[in-house]
Design an enzyme around this catalytic site. Structure first.
Site, mmCIF file in Angstrom:
data_model
loop_
_atom_site.group_PDB
_atom_site.id
_atom_site.type_symbol
_atom_site.label_atom_id
_atom_site.label_comp_id
_atom_site.label_asym_id
_atom_site.label_seq_id
_atom_site.Cartn_x
_atom_site.Cartn_y
_atom_site.Cartn_z
ATOM 1 N N LYS A 1 0.781 -1.206 0.108
ATOM 2 C CA LYS A 1 0.319 -0.035 0.464
ATOM 3 C C LYS A 1 1.234 1.241 -0.087
ATOM 4 O O LYS A 1 0.657 2.279 -0.743
ATOM 5 C CB LYS A 1 -1.091 -0.627 1.449
ATOM 6 C CG LYS A 1 -2.096 -0.956 1.237
ATOM 7 C CD LYS A 1 -2.705 -1.123 2.477
ATOM 8 C CE LYS A 1 -4.102 -1.865 2.194
ATOM 9 N NZ LYS A 1 -3.968 -2.557 3.120
ATOM 10 N N GLN B 1 -5.424 -1.506 9.605
ATOM 11 C CA GLN B 1 -5.031 -2.877 8.948
ATOM 12 C C GLN B 1 -5.488 -3.965 10.242
ATOM 13 O O GLN B 1 -5.340 -3.667 11.104
ATOM 14 C CB GLN B 1 -3.312 -3.310 8.646
ATOM 15 C CG GLN B 1 -3.358 -4.641 8.034
ATOM 16 C CD GLN B 1 -4.032 -4.753 6.527
ATOM 17 O OE1 GLN B 1 -3.600 -3.716 5.768
ATOM 18 N NE2 GLN B 1 -3.828 -5.275 6.522
ATOM 19 N N ASP C 1 -11.499 3.037 3.954
ATOM 20 C CA ASP C 1 -12.093 1.086 3.409
ATOM 21 C C ASP C 1 -13.573 1.369 3.674
ATOM 22 O O ASP C 1 -13.959 0.590 3.697
ATOM 23 C CB ASP C 1 -11.402 0.450 5.576
ATOM 24 C CG ASP C 1 -9.978 0.134 4.096
ATOM 25 O OD1 ASP C 1 -10.392 -0.547 3.841
ATOM 26 O OD2 ASP C 1 -9.818 -0.508 5.951
HETATM 27 N N1 GUN Z 1 -7.370 -6.456 6.034
HETATM 28 C C1 GUN Z 1 -8.026 -7.413 5.097
HETATM 29 N N2 GUN Z 1 -8.666 -6.954 3.852
HETATM 30 C C2 GUN Z 1 -8.470 -5.373 4.163
HETATM 31 C C3 GUN Z 1 -8.594 -4.556 3.714
HETATM 32 O O1 GUN Z 1 -9.472 -4.156 3.198
HETATM 33 N N3 GUN Z 1 -8.658 -3.392 4.616
HETATM 34 C C4 GUN Z 1 -7.895 -3.694 6.215
HETATM 35 N N4 GUN Z 1 -7.927 -2.131 6.633
HETATM 36 N N5 GUN Z 1 -7.471 -4.694 6.192
HETATM 37 C C5 GUN Z 1 -8.030 -5.755 5.931
#
Ligand code: GUN
Length: 296
Positions: free
Chosen positions: A54, A98, A121
């Site tokens: 990311k 995350q 998100d």
């Molecule tokens: N863990 C697995 N998928 C995601 C996601 O789309 N966003 C976040 N923040 N954590 C994750």
């Protein structure tokens, strides 16, 4: 018949190129630098890989990346204090915490402490409610990526039978809302669905998001259907491992009209859509026109 392969890797590169254009426009015309903060608590290896990826892609499209890596023993109060600081910081337009968080932290509480306008998100209850009522919101990245690919392949989705297998808050539920918003007839199926095979066979659009390796075989698929495979499962293959989806690709590709491969299908779209959401959030924060085609 052999299905068209929906190339998510190429599609995601296109989304990132569009994001990069908008970032350049924001910088050159308005002096705005979109910024994304990613918060990782603990040392989950898969999460570390995602967070690194990311950060790298954020910088590649010209945005500012802020990484906060916290010890696994971080208290809820410390994490909430960091989020509060990021909520107030005008350089930050997007905040991503995350998941999964270590078990002593309440994920719902933490997610709902993010300023909804910065919740790239789309997990905050306020964004979930806005999406469910058809109002402007931040849309979860993976379902947004799936919708973009479906729209690109089909044009209009109106009237199609869509079956989403999986009911998670991250993929299944928001995916169903997006398909409903595009006037599909939507079924959400899951592990307790009585006749899953028969339910899947009704689908013009089948979205698999259950996290079980190759559980959907070709004979559950309607001839000519579009299959979106969100699963990323690691299975043993000799003395190595191999990534497979929730759909049994080889048999499905004999029946489907179009299918996303694993890897190289939905996966690359998730981070591309995170970048898209960040540029959208930056435009909204500054009262600027939103980029077209990067949001619903
Ligand atoms: N863990 C697995 N998928 C995601 C996601 O789309 N966003 C976040 N923040 N954590 C994750």
């Amino acid at each position: 018949m052999t299905a068209t392969i929906l190339d998510g890797k190429a599609f995601a590169a296109g989304v990132r190129a569009k994001v990069a254009d908008h970032v350049a426009r924001l910088r050159d015309s308005f002096g705005v630098m979109p910024g994304l903060a990613v918060v990782l608590v603990g040392e989950d290896p898969a999460s570390q890989v995602y967070v690194r990826s990311k950060g790298k892609q954020t910088v590649e499209v010209g945005m500012a990346s802020f990484e906060h890596r916290l010890d696994a023993a971080t208290s809820e109060a410390e994490l909430l204090a960091l989020i509060s600081q990021l909520n107030e910081d005008p350089k930050i337009h997007g905040i991503l915490v995350q998941l999964p968080l270590p078990s002593h932290l309440d994920s719902d509480l933490v997610i709902n402490s993010i300023n909804p306008a910065k919740d790239v998100d789309g997990f905050h209850i306020s964004n979930v409610g806005l999406l469910g009522t058809g109002q402007k919101s931040m849309v979860p990245c993976t379902p947004l990526g799936c919708l973009m690919m479906l729209r690109a392949h089909h044009g209009r989705l109106s009237g199609l039978d869509a079956v989403v297998v999986g009911r998670s808050n991250i993929v299944g539920k928001p995916m169903a809302q997006l398909l409903l918003g595009d006037s599909c007839t939507v079924t959400i199926a899951h592990s307790r669905t009585r006749d899953l095979a028969e339910t899947c066979r009704r689908a013009d659009i089948l979205v698999a998001a259950v996290g079980r390796a190759e559980m959907i075989p070709g004979d559950w698929i309607k001839p000519g259907a579009t299959v979106i495979d969100v699963g990323i499962n690691r299975i043993a293959a000799g003395d190595k491992t191999r990534l497979v989806g929730d759909v049994h690709f080889d048999s499905a590709a004999q029946v489907a009209g179009a299918i996303t491969p694993v890897p190289g299908g939905v996966g690359p779209m998730t981070i591309a859509c995170l970048l898209a959401n960040t540029v959208t959030a930056a435009c909204r924060a500054h009262g600027l026109e939103e980029p077209e085609g990067l949001t619903v």
